[in-house]
Design an enzyme around this catalytic site. Structure first.
Site, PDB file in Angstrom:
ATOM      1  N   GLU A   1     -16.466 133.081  77.346  1.00  0.00           N
ATOM      2  CA  GLU A   1     -15.161 132.618  77.784  1.00  0.00           C
ATOM      3  C   GLU A   1     -15.301 131.701  78.998  1.00  0.00           C
ATOM      4  O   GLU A   1     -14.314 131.391  79.665  1.00  0.00           O
ATOM      5  CB  GLU A   1     -14.229 133.783  78.108  1.00  0.00           C
ATOM      6  CG  GLU A   1     -14.662 134.683  79.226  1.00  0.00           C
ATOM      7  CD  GLU A   1     -13.620 135.772  79.489  1.00  0.00           C
ATOM      8  OE1 GLU A   1     -13.066 135.778  80.601  1.00  0.00           O
ATOM      9  OE2 GLU A   1     -13.378 136.607  78.607  1.00  0.00           O
TER      10      GLU A   1
ATOM     11  N   CYS B   1     -13.861 138.980  75.884  1.00  0.00           N
ATOM     12  CA  CYS B   1     -15.107 139.703  76.157  1.00  0.00           C
ATOM     13  C   CYS B   1     -15.894 140.099  74.911  1.00  0.00           C
ATOM     14  O   CYS B   1     -16.996 140.622  75.035  1.00  0.00           O
ATOM     15  CB  CYS B   1     -14.805 140.962  76.985  1.00  0.00           C
ATOM     16  SG  CYS B   1     -13.970 140.601  78.530  1.00  0.00           S
TER      17      CYS B   1
ATOM     18  N   HIS C   1     -18.149 148.380  76.030  1.00  0.00           N
ATOM     19  CA  HIS C   1     -17.829 147.300  76.959  1.00  0.00           C
ATOM     20  C   HIS C   1     -17.590 147.887  78.348  1.00  0.00           C
ATOM     21  O   HIS C   1     -16.990 148.949  78.488  1.00  0.00           O
ATOM     22  CB  HIS C   1     -16.596 146.546  76.472  1.00  0.00           C
ATOM     23  CG  HIS C   1     -16.152 145.469  77.405  1.00  0.00           C
ATOM     24  ND1 HIS C   1     -16.957 144.406  77.742  1.00  0.00           N
ATOM     25  CD2 HIS C   1     -14.994 145.299  78.102  1.00  0.00           C
ATOM     26  CE1 HIS C   1     -16.308 143.616  78.585  1.00  0.00           C
ATOM     27  NE2 HIS C   1     -15.119 144.134  78.831  1.00  0.00           N
TER      28      HIS C   1
END
Length: 347
Positions: free
Chosen positions: A81, A113, A236
């Site tokens: 990103e 993400c 994550h």
């Protein structure tokens, strides 16, 4: 999802910048040292580093690990990103720099993400169908954050690269995968804006946890497994608390997630977060070990993967730099250096 033929990770590599900004230094600037930092420190890309340079380093590590000729790579995909160009692909620069052929698929992926694991999902399909022998999928970021924002404590730099190929050549084989998405606007950045915006506490329950738990639990139902069937799990890592809580909700112990939990040392590297955690696990995993990996991307969605470590993991090259090596290689900087490195002073 399962492919027609076995697919696995034939090579993997990581890259983490050496510079570290302590959370206490951020608190010193913005709260007179009164705020509690959610991570100990984060990795900061140097003034001469960006997603391109870091992706090239991770890719070279992956190629050395795989021991293949880069001319055999059929696709180079970079998820991020924070691509350095708004209009010009990162992937073509990476492909040429690592010696991949010109007749190669090259593309930049975006999904906040989980851009890196999105590229992995696509690679599973292409290799699994027999259309490609090897594909390079990368998740890499120089994560952005508005000065003084809560994200500034955790938005780090770094990521990982995976070369996917035939199961019989792999260090770990994908046994199944699953993706889950909804329209949940917890984090966004409009065109032309320098820094992203986020929904504060909204990013927890309806965003991170809803998608992470849904993807992980559905995949485990598909695979007929429970948390006790896995030796490692990696999620994550926007901070320390979120992955620890998600693991507990799914029945995993702290021991199962410790090897892949890197947020405290390097912060949240966004597109490469759980991919980087997986490289740390593969560096120490033994044949037969089973791994659950679950990504999360704002906007929002999660990719979940079930992997089994193969006997080839005993033969992995030891000369290349491991993820642990990158974590230990550190130079602490102050907030002033951070502002200069990341070009935080805007007109």
């Amino acid at each position: 999802m399962k492919s027609d033929r076995g697919v696995g990770i034939v090579g993997y590599g990581s890259y983490i910048p050496r510079y570290r900004l302590p959370g206490s230094e951020i608190a010193r600037i913005w709260t007179d040292g009164l705020a509690a930092a959610p991570v100990r420190e984060k990795a900061v890309a140097g003034i001469d580093e960006d997603v391109v340079t870091m992706a090239i380093e991770a890719a070279r590590n992956a190629i050395a690990c795989a021991g293949i000729d880069p001319l055999l790579i059929r696709a180079v995909w970079v998820g991020s990103e924070s691509h350095p160009y708004a209009v010009k692909p990162t992937s073509t620069i990476v492909a040429e720099s690592i010696g991949a052929p010109s007749d190669v698929l090259a593309a930049d992926w975006e999904f906040a993400c989980k851009a890196g694991t999105e590229a992995v999902q696509a690679a599973l399909g292409l290799v699994g169908s027999g259309m490609a022998q090897y594909i390079l999928s990368i998740g890499m970021d120089t994560a952005q954050s508005r000065p003084g924002d809560a994200l500034e404590y955790t938005a780090g730099s770094g990521g990982a690269a995976f070369i996917l190929g035939p199961a019989e050549e792999s260090y770990a084989v994908y046994q199944g995968s699953y993706s889950y998405v909804t329209d949940t606007p917890d984090f966004w950045r409009r065109a032309g804006e320098v820094y992203p915006s986020h929904g504060d506490r909204f990013t927890g329950e309806p965003a991170y946890f809803a998608h992470t738990i849904a993807a992980a639990s559905t995949l485990m139902e598909m695979m007929d497994t429970t948390a006790t069937d896995y030796d490692f799990a990696v999620f994550h890592q926007p901070n320390i608390k979120f992955p620890a809580r998600a693991a507990k909700m799914l029945g995993f112990s702290q021991d199962q997630i410790t090897a892949g939990l890197l947020a405290n040392e390097i912060g949240n590297v966004y597109s490469g977060s759980c991919m980087l955690g997986l490289t740390a696990i593969l560096d120490i995993a033994e044949p037969g070990d089973r791994i659950l990996m679950v990504s999360y991307g704002s906007g929002a969605g999660s990719d979940a993967f079930d992997l089994r470590v193969t006997d080839r993991n005993r033969e992995r090259p030891r000369a290349r730099r491991t993820t642990a090596d990158y974590i230990e290689r550190r130079s602490e900087i102050d907030y002033g250096a951070y502002v200069r490195f990341r070009d935080k002073l805007k007109d």
